[in-house]
Design an enzyme around this catalytic site. Structure first.
Site, PDB file in Angstrom:
ATOM      1  N   ARG A  38      61.654  21.886  59.799  1.00  0.00           N
ATOM      2  CA  ARG A  38      62.651  21.009  60.409  1.00  0.00           C
ATOM      3  C   ARG A  38      62.933  19.784  59.551  1.00  0.00           C
ATOM      4  O   ARG A  38      63.743  18.954  59.927  1.00  0.00           O
ATOM      5  CB  ARG A  38      62.078  20.564  61.748  1.00  0.00           C
ATOM      6  CG  ARG A  38      63.075  20.325  62.842  1.00  0.00           C
ATOM      7  CD  ARG A  38      63.159  21.296  63.852  1.00  0.00           C
ATOM      8  NE  ARG A  38      63.606  20.859  65.141  1.00  0.00           N
ATOM      9  CZ  ARG A  38      63.529  21.656  66.195  1.00  0.00           C
ATOM     10  NH1 ARG A  38      63.001  22.859  66.078  1.00  0.00           N
ATOM     11  NH2 ARG A  38      63.974  21.251  67.345  1.00  0.00           N
ATOM     12  N   ARG A  69      71.441  25.941  79.386  1.00  0.00           N
ATOM     13  CA  ARG A  69      70.303  26.823  79.079  1.00  0.00           C
ATOM     14  C   ARG A  69      69.272  26.807  80.220  1.00  0.00           C
ATOM     15  O   ARG A  69      68.962  25.751  80.769  1.00  0.00           O
ATOM     16  CB  ARG A  69      69.631  26.360  77.781  1.00  0.00           C
ATOM     17  CG  ARG A  69      68.334  27.110  77.477  1.00  0.00           C
ATOM     18  CD  ARG A  69      67.933  26.997  76.029  1.00  0.00           C
ATOM     19  NE  ARG A  69      67.792  25.646  75.543  1.00  0.00           N
ATOM     20  CZ  ARG A  69      67.691  25.334  74.248  1.00  0.00           C
ATOM     21  NH1 ARG A  69      67.697  26.282  73.319  1.00  0.00           N
ATOM     22  NH2 ARG A  69      67.566  24.073  73.875  1.00  0.00           N
TER      23      ARG A  69
END
Ligand code: ADP
Ligand code: AMP
Ligand code: ZN
Length: 222
Positions: A92, A130
């Protein structure tokens, strides 16, 4: 040492990395490794790692590199990862990417880095809709990928919940963190000749087909 196949999926939060990684796992027989999922599993079980991670996750910040890198190294020693893995949410930032290069170097390095493109507006719609199964972690969307019965996992009947960090304010910070810390990896992997790009604004199955043909073209799979 044996060669292993490592794919790193890149894209903003909500791009569909987890959804695609899960499908690849079924098709290629190498596991999805989602650092976010591992942190959430630890949080659910109130481990020391989970409690540490929570303070960062709730704000949409990255968990410290040392902890995250060690966790991935540990995960890769497990039996199911001996042929490779599909990485989702890791690396990341550049420190993690360099560490992952060292980790994978003895196995032939990373095979390919597919980058899934969607707009920030689409990311916001996807993330706020989501829903995740409390039991197995399966991912749904209230509108774009709904379960057969509202609030209930198709696979095991588990309860679906909304992640704490999927609320709009935290999502905005996660997008900011992505552009600041994660997006430099696009250039990093491009320079290594590993980057392939795909349009995430298609149905889940179409993105999967596109991904499979890219993998077949560039790497000896399928
Ligand atoms: P990421 O792992 O990149 O954060 P997810 O795979 O969790 O993204 O997907 C984010 C949300 O968008 C989920 O609710 C998922 O069901 C939905 N989604 C994934 N791919 C698509 C797609 N191609 N079209 C519409 N919705 C999608
Ligand atoms: P994700 O499930 O990928 O959306 O990740 C959820 C959260 O977990 C992130 O916002 C971070 O707080 C944390 N996280 C996941 N993967 C990493 C990583 N590779 N490095 C640092 N923090 C991470
Ligand atoms: Zn489930």
């Amino acid at each position: 040492m044996n060669r292993r196949t490592f794919f790193v999926l890149l894209g903003v939060p909500g791009a569909g990395k987890g959804t695609q990684a899960k499908l690849l796992e079924d098709r290629l027989g190498i596991p999805q490794i989602s650092t976010g999922d591992i942190f959430r599993y630890n949080l659910k079980n109130a481990t020391e790692l989970g409690i540490l991670a929570k303070s960062f996750m709730d704000k949409g910040e990255l968990v410290p590199d040392e902890v995250t890198i060690r966790m991935v190294e540990d995960r890769l020693t497990q039996a199911d990862a001996q042929a490779g893995a599909v990485l989702d949410g890791f690396p990341r930032n550049l420190v993690q990417a360099q560490a992952f290069d060292k980790i994978t170097e003895p196995y032939g390095g990373i095979s390919l880095v597919p980058l899934i493109h969607i707009s920030d507006e689409e990311a916001m719609l996807r993330i706020t809709g989501r829903r995740v199964c409390r039991t197995c972690g399966a991912v749904y969307h209230v509108e774009f990928n709904p379960p057969k019965q509202e609030g209930v996992c198709d696979l095991d009947g588990g309860e679906l919940y909304q992640r704490n960090d999927d609320l709009p304010d935290t999502v905005r910070n996660r997008l900011y963190v992505y552009y600041k810390q994660t997006s430099p990896l696009i250039g990093y992997y491009f320079a290594k000749g590993l980057l392939v790009e795909l349009d995430g604004n298609q149905a889940i199955e179409q993105v999967q087909d596109q991904l499979m043909s890219l993998l077949a073209m560039k790497v000896a799979v399928a």
